[in-house]
Write a protein that holds these residues in place. Sequence first.
Motif, PDB file in Angstrom:
ATOM      1  N   ARG A 171     -40.862 -22.933  19.043  1.00 44.12           N
ATOM      2  CA  ARG A 171     -41.505 -21.691  19.492  1.00 44.12           C
ATOM      3  C   ARG A 171     -43.005 -21.729  19.218  1.00 44.12           C
ATOM      4  N   ALA A 172     -43.376 -22.255  18.053  1.00 43.21           N
ATOM      5  CA  ALA A 172     -44.799 -22.351  17.717  1.00 43.21           C
ATOM      6  C   ALA A 172     -45.525 -23.273  18.687  1.00 43.21           C
ATOM      7  N   GLU A 175     -45.852 -21.480  22.019  1.00 42.70           N
ATOM      8  CA  GLU A 175     -46.910 -20.484  21.948  1.00 42.70           C
ATOM      9  C   GLU A 175     -48.279 -21.144  21.943  1.00 42.70           C
ATOM     10  N   ARG A 178     -49.047 -22.117  25.439  1.00 45.36           N
ATOM     11  CA  ARG A 178     -49.409 -20.941  26.239  1.00 45.36           C
ATOM     12  C   ARG A 178     -50.833 -20.493  25.925  1.00 45.36           C
ATOM     13  N   ARG A 179     -51.164 -20.426  24.630  1.00 44.01           N
ATOM     14  CA  ARG A 179     -52.503 -20.013  24.245  1.00 44.01           C
ATOM     15  C   ARG A 179     -53.557 -21.012  24.712  1.00 44.01           C
TER      16      ARG A 179
END
Length: 267
Positions: A171-172, A175, A178-179
């Motif tokens: 998940r990290a 993310e 995505r960032r």
Amino acid sequence: MARSSRKSVAPTNPLLKLPVRIGKLDIKAIIGELRQLHEDAEDESVGQMPADEELFGALLHLEANAGALKSEKARRKAAIKRVMLWEYLREQADLHQAKAIEQARAAGIEWAQLASPLAVNTPSAAYNKAKRLHAAVLTEASRGDRPVRRTPEAVREAERQAAARAAAQRRAEAEAARRHAVLAPAAQRLLDHRADLDDDEDVSFWLDQVAAVLPSCQTPTQLVSLQTYMEAVVRELRKKEHETGRPAVSAAAALLAYAAAAEATSG
């Protein structure tokens, strides 16, 4: 007089005594120390001793020739070192046997076929022994001070925790990706139009930091750094506007880059 009841230990709890594992050792250095003890004792067999990295063979040789050590101090020191090395070897054997079982299962080997190699009589016993051995792999993977208990319940709980850590890591990473998709283009636009931004010393400093981290921005830590530097650029530009009462950016393209950076760092 009533007997006090013994408190039961949850089967998923870790062992409580520390330390409980030998862990990592400099094997070559320790075998080298033992070799030196035998050389100092003028042990004639030391020339036939296996190489320092051949732990099992070296231990067998040292055991067979333990009587060559003349002083009690040397015998005591050597014996303690050999006890420690055998324990280390046992830990390594568990770890590598567990990995071999994993590879056998991945190759389609049934538990019934693993019973004999694991010195048990039934497929269920092979499965349970494999689970106990898997505790060594889980302990190695966690790098914790406390090993996983060798109960099926403890192993399953450790597997659950390992899966949760892996999911959190995924998940990290998602993310971060995505960032990065949002931050990287905005950061590049800032750099492309930095000549039209306010040339304040603080603004220039933070733009230099953005320029340094952007080309290799891949890990979550690097991404956090990029966002921090971009936030600092936006903060310093706004501060300059507040202090001077005039826009920090004049050119239209630079103004759009400034706005994109502000939007990217606000989400």
